[in-house]
Design an enzyme around this catalytic site. Structure first.
Site, PDB file in Angstrom:
ATOM      1  N   GLY A  10      56.422  40.400  32.649  1.00  0.00           N
ATOM      2  CA  GLY A  10      55.341  39.941  33.529  1.00  0.00           C
ATOM      3  C   GLY A  10      55.515  38.480  33.917  1.00  0.00           C
ATOM      4  N   TYR A 141      40.169  47.169  30.820  1.00  0.00           N
ATOM      5  CA  TYR A 141      41.045  46.051  30.433  1.00  0.00           C
ATOM      6  C   TYR A 141      40.689  45.565  29.019  1.00  0.00           C
ATOM      7  CZ  TYR A 141      42.791  41.172  30.604  1.00  0.00           C
ATOM      8  OH  TYR A 141      43.397  39.965  30.342  1.00  0.00           O
TER       9      TYR A 141
HETATM   10  C1  AKB Z   1      40.481  38.257  33.870  1.00  0.00           C
HETATM   11  O1  AKB Z   1      39.589  37.641  34.466  1.00  0.00           O
HETATM   12  O2  AKB Z   1      40.573  39.483  33.848  1.00  0.00           O
HETATM   13  C2  AKB Z   1      41.478  37.457  33.063  1.00  0.00           C
HETATM   14  C3  AKB Z   1      41.061  37.338  31.641  1.00  0.00           C
HETATM   15  C4  AKB Z   1      39.876  36.538  31.293  1.00  0.00           C
HETATM   16  O3  AKB Z   1      41.678  37.903  30.786  1.00  0.00           O
HETATM   17  N1  AKB Z   1      41.652  36.152  33.632  1.00  0.00           N
END
Ligand code: AKB
Length: 325
Positions: A10, A141
């Site tokens: 990455g 995420y």
């Molecule tokens: C996001 O906003 O998804 C990233 C993080 C805080 O991991 N910058």
């Protein structure tokens, strides 16, 4: 240090671009194998296209280049992750497992794994969230990174892999552009302020989030990797924080340099993501274990961003920003 052979995944991302340059400076371009799913603009001595979902290709690269250390930065961030949740899970979790397995099989000594403030959810303490907060995120995420933290601990306990990890706050830097995150506004605002004198923020005025300046986050990453193995007492991931602020606070800091700057607010779907995160972190464990200490406050990072973007020529940066979006 001389015999270290580094693989970075990455490498074209916001952080990867800057970390790669620093690692090349420290170890020499022959010793840093730069990879990404896309070809970079920079002309690296050792670049290989790599999709982290291709386990065979990871093993081949690790063997071919006799890799000893991996910085695994490839990931899909929070806002993009909500648009393509299955892909986010796959890239972030299966991709990381592919790296871990390849490292285990081919005796890679050290791995850096970035986690994030997205691991926190509604039940975490909002202000100064402790190191051992409950981790019940609401985004894919965040879920993928909680899982990554657990896998890191598992590979350390079961196989002795020396994996080190930091929960990255939103990163602010002039050298590169973020993509697909919820904290991206804190970089976009500078480009828009310098070019148009206005910015419409996709988060509301009082949404406080943990943030950090690029210089500090790169130093943190290199420092945790340099620390003695025995000093790393947290094998999931460390809280670190640079400066926490709201959109209204950064706007007023920018106005000190650009008095005409005007900020508007039009919160979109990213507001719900930001609302589910904490607004600041307790990073005392990182300070204790490997001497973490940030150097840039909000006023200092604002001044440095504006100065550097001006020096770089903000139009050039803007072109890149448009392309990225
Ligand atoms: C996001 O906003 O998804 C990233 C993080 C805080 O991991 N910058």
């Amino acid at each position: 240090m001389g015999s270290e052979r580094i693989l970075i995944t990455g490498a074209n991302g916001q952080l990867g671009t800057v970390l790669t340059e620093r690692l090349i400076k420290m170890h020499g371009s022959d010793n840093v194998i730069v990879t990404d799913i896309k070809t970079p603009e920079n002309n690296y001595t050792n670049f290989e296209l790599l999709d982290v979902l291709n386990a065979v290709a990871i093993e081949e690269i690790i063997q071919k280049h006799r890799i000893t250390t991996v910085y695994h930065l490839a990931a899909i961030l929070s806002a993009t992750g909500e648009k393509i949740p299955m892909k986010c899970w796959h890239v972030n979790v299966t991709g990381y497992l592919n790296i871990l397995e390849a490292c285990r099989k081919h005796n890679v000594q050290k791995i850096f794994y970035p986690s994030t403030i997205a691991v926190f959810g509604d039940d975490a303490q909002k202000v100064k969230a402790p190191q051992d907060s409950p981790l019940n995120p609401s985004t894919v995420y965040g879920m993928s990174k909680v899982s990554g933290e657990q896998w890191s601990k598992y590979y350390f306990n079961r196989y002795g892999l020396d994996i080190r990890s930091i929960r990255y706050p939103g990163v602010i830097g002039y050298q590169s552009l973020p993509g697909g995150g919820t904290t991206d506004y804190a970089v976009e605002i500078f480009h828009e302020a310098l070019i148009h004198g206005t910015y419409t923020c996709f988060l509301s005025a009082n949404t406080g989030l943990p943030m950090i300046y690029m210089e500090d986050v790169i130093n943190a990453t290199l420092d945790i990797m340099k620390a003695d193995r025995d000093d790393i007492s947290v094998r999931s991931s460390y809280n670190i924080e640079g400066a926490s602020f709201t959109p209204a606070e950064i706007a007023s800091e920018i106005q000190k340099h650009l008095p005409q700057f005007k900020m508007q607010y039009a919160p979109d779907e990213r507001q719900a993501i930001a609302d589910s995160w904490v607004s600041s972190l307790d990073d005392s464990k990182a300070r204790e274990d490997w001497n973490w200490k940030p150097t840039f406050t909000l006023p200092e990072m604002t001044k440095d961003m504006i100065q550097n973007l001006r020096d770089l020529g903000v139009n050039e940066s803007k072109k890149k920003l448009i392309k990225e979006i």
